[in-house]
Design a protein around this motif. Structure first.
Motif, PDB file in Angstrom:
ATOM      1  N   GLY A 172       0.780  -1.228   0.000  1.00 58.40           N
ATOM      2  CA  GLY A 172       0.000   0.000   0.000  1.00 58.40           C
ATOM      3  C   GLY A 172       0.811   1.277   0.000  1.00 58.40           C
ATOM      4  O   GLY A 172       0.244   2.373  -0.104  1.00 58.40           O
ATOM      5  N   GLU A 173       2.120   1.182   0.094  1.00 64.11           N
ATOM      6  CA  GLU A 173       2.980   2.378   0.087  1.00 64.11           C
ATOM      7  C   GLU A 173       3.573   2.578  -1.298  1.00 64.11           C
ATOM      8  O   GLU A 173       4.274   1.713  -1.822  1.00 64.11           O
ATOM      9  CB  GLU A 173       4.101   2.242   1.110  1.00 64.11           C
ATOM     10  CG  GLU A 173       5.011   3.457   1.161  1.00 64.11           C
ATOM     11  CD  GLU A 173       6.106   3.326   2.197  1.00 64.11           C
ATOM     12  OE1 GLU A 173       7.020   4.162   2.189  1.00 64.11           O
ATOM     13  OE2 GLU A 173       6.061   2.360   3.009  1.00 64.11           O
ATOM     14  N   SER A 174       3.302   3.732  -1.895  1.00 63.34           N
ATOM     15  CA  SER A 174       3.793   4.032  -3.238  1.00 63.34           C
ATOM     16  C   SER A 174       5.291   4.270  -3.217  1.00 63.34           C
ATOM     17  O   SER A 174       5.775   5.137  -2.485  1.00 63.34           O
ATOM     18  CB  SER A 174       3.084   5.267  -3.801  1.00 63.34           C
ATOM     19  OG  SER A 174       1.709   4.999  -4.023  1.00 63.34           O
ATOM     20  N   VAL A 175       6.017   3.501  -4.030  1.00 64.47           N
ATOM     21  CA  VAL A 175       7.468   3.645  -4.139  1.00 64.47           C
ATOM     22  C   VAL A 175       7.839   4.344  -5.447  1.00 64.47           C
ATOM     23  O   VAL A 175       8.749   5.167  -5.488  1.00 64.47           O
ATOM     24  CB  VAL A 175       8.157   2.274  -4.035  1.00 64.47           C
ATOM     25  CG1 VAL A 175       9.668   2.407  -4.192  1.00 64.47           C
ATOM     26  CG2 VAL A 175       7.827   1.615  -2.704  1.00 64.47           C
ATOM     27  N   LEU A 176       7.124   4.020  -6.516  1.00 60.55           N
ATOM     28  CA  LEU A 176       7.258   4.712  -7.793  1.00 60.55           C
ATOM     29  C   LEU A 176       5.900   5.320  -8.119  1.00 60.55           C
ATOM     30  O   LEU A 176       4.896   4.612  -8.183  1.00 60.55           O
ATOM     31  CB  LEU A 176       7.701   3.751  -8.899  1.00 60.55           C
ATOM     32  CG  LEU A 176       9.047   3.044  -8.677  1.00 60.55           C
ATOM     33  CD1 LEU A 176       9.308   2.049  -9.801  1.00 60.55           C
ATOM     34  CD2 LEU A 176      10.188   4.043  -8.571  1.00 60.55           C
ATOM     35  N   ARG A 177       5.879   6.639  -8.362  1.00 60.55           N
ATOM     36  CA  ARG A 177       4.604   7.352  -8.446  1.00 60.55           C
ATOM     37  C   ARG A 177       4.397   8.021  -9.806  1.00 60.55           C
ATOM     38  O   ARG A 177       3.951   9.154  -9.885  1.00 60.55           O
ATOM     39  CB  ARG A 177       4.517   8.381  -7.321  1.00 60.55           C
ATOM     40  CG  ARG A 177       4.627   7.743  -5.942  1.00 60.55           C
ATOM     41  CD  ARG A 177       4.291   8.700  -4.816  1.00 60.55           C
ATOM     42  NE  ARG A 177       5.286   9.749  -4.656  1.00 60.55           N
ATOM     43  CZ  ARG A 177       5.007  11.045  -4.589  1.00 60.55           C
ATOM     44  NH1 ARG A 177       3.764  11.466  -4.744  1.00 60.55           N
ATOM     45  NH2 ARG A 177       5.978  11.925  -4.394  1.00 60.55           N
ATOM     46  N   GLY A 178       4.725   7.285 -10.854  1.00 59.66           N
ATOM     47  CA  GLY A 178       4.551   7.822 -12.197  1.00 59.66           C
ATOM     48  C   GLY A 178       5.880   8.223 -12.810  1.00 59.66           C
ATOM     49  O   GLY A 178       6.045   9.346 -13.285  1.00 59.66           O
ATOM     50  N   VAL A 179       6.824   7.277 -12.832  1.00 56.33           N
ATOM     51  CA  VAL A 179       8.185   7.541 -13.325  1.00 56.33           C
ATOM     52  C   VAL A 179       8.261   7.264 -14.822  1.00 56.33           C
ATOM     53  O   VAL A 179       7.839   6.209 -15.292  1.00 56.33           O
ATOM     54  CB  VAL A 179       9.207   6.665 -12.570  1.00 56.33           C
ATOM     55  CG1 VAL A 179      10.587   6.783 -13.216  1.00 56.33           C
ATOM     56  CG2 VAL A 179       9.271   7.066 -11.103  1.00 56.33           C
ATOM     57  N   THR A 180       8.823   8.214 -15.548  1.00 55.10           N
ATOM     58  CA  THR A 180       9.065   8.049 -16.979  1.00 55.10           C
ATOM     59  C   THR A 180      10.542   8.237 -17.268  1.00 55.10           C
ATOM     60  O   THR A 180      11.128   9.252 -16.876  1.00 55.10           O
ATOM     61  CB  THR A 180       8.235   9.060 -17.798  1.00 55.10           C
ATOM     62  OG1 THR A 180       6.837   8.758 -17.640  1.00 55.10           O
ATOM     63  CG2 THR A 180       8.604   8.995 -19.278  1.00 55.10           C
ATOM     64  N   VAL A 181      11.137   7.239 -17.918  1.00 52.76           N
ATOM     65  CA  VAL A 181      12.565   7.260 -18.251  1.00 52.76           C
ATOM     66  C   VAL A 181      12.733   6.753 -19.678  1.00 52.76           C
ATOM     67  O   VAL A 181      12.160   5.729 -20.049  1.00 52.76           O
ATOM     68  CB  VAL A 181      13.382   6.375 -17.283  1.00 52.76           C
ATOM     69  CG1 VAL A 181      14.816   6.232 -17.764  1.00 52.76           C
ATOM     70  CG2 VAL A 181      13.352   6.942 -15.874  1.00 52.76           C
ATOM     71  N   ARG A 182      13.517   7.464 -20.448  1.00 56.72           N
ATOM     72  CA  ARG A 182      13.852   7.030 -21.808  1.00 56.72           C
ATOM     73  C   ARG A 182      15.368   6.984 -21.952  1.00 56.72           C
ATOM     74  O   ARG A 182      16.053   7.900 -21.500  1.00 56.72           O
ATOM     75  CB  ARG A 182      13.246   7.962 -22.851  1.00 56.72           C
ATOM     76  CG  ARG A 182      11.713   7.938 -22.893  1.00 56.72           C
ATOM     77  CD  ARG A 182      11.183   8.921 -23.932  1.00 56.72           C
ATOM     78  NE  ARG A 182       9.738   8.824 -24.083  1.00 56.72           N
ATOM     79  CZ  ARG A 182       8.862   9.474 -23.347  1.00 56.72           C
ATOM     80  NH1 ARG A 182       9.291  10.281 -22.365  1.00 56.72           N
ATOM     81  NH2 ARG A 182       7.573   9.335 -23.549  1.00 56.72           N
ATOM     82  N   VAL A 183      15.874   5.939 -22.597  1.00 55.37           N
ATOM     83  CA  VAL A 183      17.311   5.775 -22.805  1.00 55.37           C
ATOM     84  C   VAL A 183      17.542   5.438 -24.269  1.00 55.37           C
ATOM     85  O   VAL A 183      16.924   4.510 -24.802  1.00 55.37           O
ATOM     86  CB  VAL A 183      17.898   4.663 -21.903  1.00 55.37           C
ATOM     87  CG1 VAL A 183      19.394   4.525 -22.140  1.00 55.37           C
ATOM     88  CG2 VAL A 183      17.605   4.948 -20.433  1.00 55.37           C
ATOM     89  N   SER A 184      18.426   6.187 -24.912  1.00 54.50           N
ATOM     90  CA  SER A 184      18.745   5.952 -26.320  1.00 54.50           C
ATOM     91  C   SER A 184      19.919   4.993 -26.443  1.00 54.50           C
ATOM     92  O   SER A 184      20.706   4.818 -25.507  1.00 54.50           O
ATOM     93  CB  SER A 184      19.102   7.280 -27.006  1.00 54.50           C
ATOM     94  OG  SER A 184      18.015   8.189 -26.940  1.00 54.50           O
TER      95      SER A 184
END
Length: 251
Positions: A13-25
């Motif tokens: 119930g504890e949010s650890v990732l809250r909408g993470v966006t990552v892009r790697v080329s």
């Protein structure tokens, strides 16, 4: 090369990732920094499918590992397809995760034999080439208990490279090492960066992040707070958030 979009992950119930966006080329080195508990290692584990996400999408080399359905639930590929996608990723752990009852050479050979189904000769040849690359070919017959921490981590890097990953990830690879051994390991990673390997490095080494990474991502409370060129994020004009985390020093 890699897209992780709106990744959300909770534990009990504890949010650890809250909408993470990552892009790697392709060919890019991305350093992820942040305080303990900011979600860095959890993100890396989700990208390598060591944790499952609650929602979001992860695409590796154009292939979807996981997407989100209309009900907002994560939907992973079927197991057979998932295995192939996950082989595109390699992960080096902070505590090495070497098999203590295997020699250095066998630690590198067995994953190739079991997962990639290489012949013993081909797997040993690959292993020895990579041990030479990390400066440990003379340690092939030793066991992990007879190696220093820096040597163990270099073996772990060679083991990951044996699997020919398209993206190589490091989770705090020097956190358990003293300064001298830290430099041994960072030297190997710098060499890989010079070869334009695609890498994601969770690290607390600010000098390394500034000098070697193309981009730095700063995470805080399960969110990406900053994402930009390394020498801007960690440069003299760094933001107040980075100053609060890393200070004003020139590293």
């Amino acid at each position: 090369m890699l897209q992780a979009i709106d990744i959300r992950k909770s534990f009990d119930g504890e949010s650890v990732l809250r909408g993470v966006t990552v892009r790697v080329s392709r060919g890019e080195v991305v350093a992820i920094i942040g305080r303990s508990g900011s979600g860095k290692s959890t993100l890396l584990r989700c990208l390598n499918h060591l944790e499952t996400i609650d929602s979001g999408s992860i695409l590796i080399g154009g292939q979807a590992m996981v997407t989100t359905d209309a009900q907002g639930r994560a939907q992973y590929q079927r197991e057979r397809d998932l295995r192939g996608i996950c082989l595109k990723m390699g992960l080096v752990f902070q505590d090495y995760n070497l098999f203590p009852h295997y020699s250095v050479l066998k630690n590198l050979v067995m994953p190739q034999r079991l997962v990639l189904h290489r012949s013993a000769q081909e797997a040993e040849q690959k292993a020895m080439l990579l041990l030479e690359k990390v400066g440990l070919s003379e340690k092939a017959g030793e066991y992990p208990c007879n190696l220093s921490g820096g040597q163990c981590q270099r073996v772990a890097i060679a083991r990951a490279l044996c699997m020919d990953p398209e993206i190589l990830c490091f989770d705090e690879p020097t956190s358990a090492l003293d300064p001298q051994l830290t430099q041994e390991v960072l030297s190997v990673i710098r060499q890989l960066a010079a070869e334009k390997r695609t890498m994601i490095v969770v690290t607390h080494e600010m000098n390394f992040a500034r000098d070697v990474a193309d981009r730095v991502i700063y995470m805080e409370d399960g969110l990406v707070v900053e994402d930009g060129p390394a020498r801007e994020v960690l440069g003299s004009e760094r933001s107040e958030a980075i100053r609060a985390f890393a200070g004003d020093g020139g590293y």
